[in-house]
Write an enzyme that holds these catalytic residues in place. Structure first.
Site, short mmCIF file in Angstrom:
data_model
loop_
_atom_site.label_atom_id
_atom_site.label_comp_id
_atom_site.label_asym_id
_atom_site.label_seq_id
_atom_site.Cartn_x
_atom_site.Cartn_y
_atom_site.Cartn_z
N HIS A 163 -2.88 3.68 1.43
CA HIS A 163 -4.24 4.25 1.46
C HIS A 163 -4.23 5.42 2.44
O HIS A 163 -4.09 5.22 3.66
CB HIS A 163 -5.24 3.18 1.90
CG HIS A 163 -5.39 2.09 0.88
ND1 HIS A 163 -5.64 0.76 1.23
CD2 HIS A 163 -5.29 2.12 -0.47
CE1 HIS A 163 -5.71 0.05 0.12
NE2 HIS A 163 -5.50 0.83 -0.92
N GLU A 185 -2.95 -5.23 9.07
CA GLU A 185 -4.14 -4.38 9.22
C GLU A 185 -4.36 -4.04 10.69
O GLU A 185 -4.29 -4.90 11.55
CB GLU A 185 -5.39 -5.13 8.69
CG GLU A 185 -5.33 -5.48 7.21
CD GLU A 185 -5.70 -4.33 6.29
OE1 GLU A 185 -6.10 -3.26 6.79
OE2 GLU A 185 -5.58 -4.51 5.05
ZN ZN Z 1 -5.64 -0.26 3.05
#
Ligand code: ZN
Length: 374
Positions: free
Chosen positions: A166, A335
């Site tokens: 991303h 994350e």
């Molecule tokens: Zn992501």
């Protein structure tokens, strides 16, 4: 007053100004509607010309929960970034603009620029042990870089790390920088131990054309790469197509997919425990990795994370779920926050690029801890 986002990673559009000296701004969406959150621009203004920068479509972003408690980044040299007073109310993100002379840059997170990429790849290429290759050409200017180092023995373990699927989650690129720099440190015994037993395959930026365009989640074709792993195509998701093929060619014993999370102010991992194919061995590896990671870095925690019923936990189109299922190996999504680590907050900068790099470096220790069991 001049606002500019016409550069690598730039994203903003000017809507107008108000008599109260506000500049009204909008975040531009990815080619796929609904994906918007990343922004990065420069502004030049006369003293006292501008008071506040107001992102008027903050409520229409992908994760509006990302704004409460968020403080924007500002830089006077496009290199050193600090947080500035920011508030979120009535769907608008309001950033206080300082009256300093000269240009200023504002960004959702300290950007990882082409110069950073070039320096990292030059550092890797200067090490005779390292292979740097372009796995594919994505768009006219953007190579999909693959960095490989470590054992070339037939029984070497294969560890893959894929970062920044991303493009707006630039923490992941900073993480790759820190991970590779420690891995290549010839005086680091943990790195030498890992490299003696394993071959590391690192994709520092999985989404180079989306990064250049200033997208949040998709590549230039509008594909969310982390939903392409079951059936990638050369037309729509060549990045996943090529990396997945290379993974099947080498085999995979451990996999890390590196991301940033807009809402949660914590570092956390998301594993494969909800997959029906999840094995006791994967369970033991996940637990051992988590325990060793907590020891290696107080920035990592296992109290806060995704809820057990989140649909992505069983979705095989996601990289870590696909890899965990297809290879039966340790496969994790990592994350990092955009805001701060609420357990160890830093009021000046919050979570930033440097902190992401240190976390990348710290991952060598849990990796080394689980290596004998992979
Ligand atoms: Zn992501």
């Amino acid at each position: 007053m001049q606002v500019n986002a016409n550069f690598y990673g730039g994203n903003i559009e000017v809507v107008g100004t108000t008599p109260e000296k506000d500049v009204l701004l909008e975040i531009r969406p990815d080619p796929t509607p609904g994906f918007r959150q990343w922004w990065y621009f420069s502004i030049s203004s006369a003293p006292d010309e501008i008071k506040r920068l107001v992102i008027t479509n903050a409520e229409q972003t992908l994760v509006p929960m990302g704004w409460p408690g968020y403080q924007a980044f500002r830089s006077l040299d496009n290199a050193t970034w600090s947080r500035v007073p920011t508030s979120y109310a009535e769907g608008r993100l309001v950033i206080e603009h300082s009256q300093d002379a000269g240009p200023a840059w504002y960004a959702y997170f300290p950007p990882y620029l082409e110069a950073h990429r070039d320096r990292l790849l030059a550092f890797c290429r200067a090490d005779a042990r390292v292979s740097v290759s372009a796995l594919a050409q994505v768009g006219p200017d953007d190579a999909l870089d693959l960095v490989e180092i470590g054992s070339e023995a037939p029984d070497a373990l294969h560890v893959w790390a894929v970062c920044r699927q991303h493009p707006g989650e630039v923490q992941a690129n900073w993480w790759a920088d820190g991970f590779l720099r420690r891995l290549l440190d010839p005086a680091d015994a943990d790195a030498l131990s890992v490299l003696r037993r394993a071959r590391l395959h690192v994709v520092p930026n999985m989404n180079p054309d989306g990064s250049a365009l200033g997208n949040l989640r998709t590549n230039a074709s509008g594909a969310n790469l982390n939903r392409e792993w079951m059936a990638p195509s050369l037309e729509r998701s060549p990045e996943v197509f090529h990396v997945r093929a290379a993974m099947h060619a080498s085999g995979v014993n451990a996999f890390l997919d590196i991301h940033g999370d807009e809402a949660l102010p914590y570092v956390f991992i998301d594993g494969c425990e909800r997959l029906v194919s999840f094995t006791p061995k994967q369970d033991a590896l996940q637990r051992a990795f988590g325990a060793a990671f907590r020891q290696a870095s107080p920035d990592f925690q296992q109290v806060h994370g995704y809820p057990d019923d989140k649909d992505t936990k069983v979705n095989l189109t996601l990289a870590s779920k696909y890899v965990g299922h297809a290879f039966g190996c340790l496969a994790l999504t990592l994350e990092m926050p955009f805001k701060d680590n609420a357990d160890l907050p830093d009021p000046e900068v919050g979570w930033n690029g440097e902190r992401s790099k240190r976390l990348g470096a710290a991952v060598l220790e849990p990796l080394l801890a689980v290596l004998p069991e992979l």
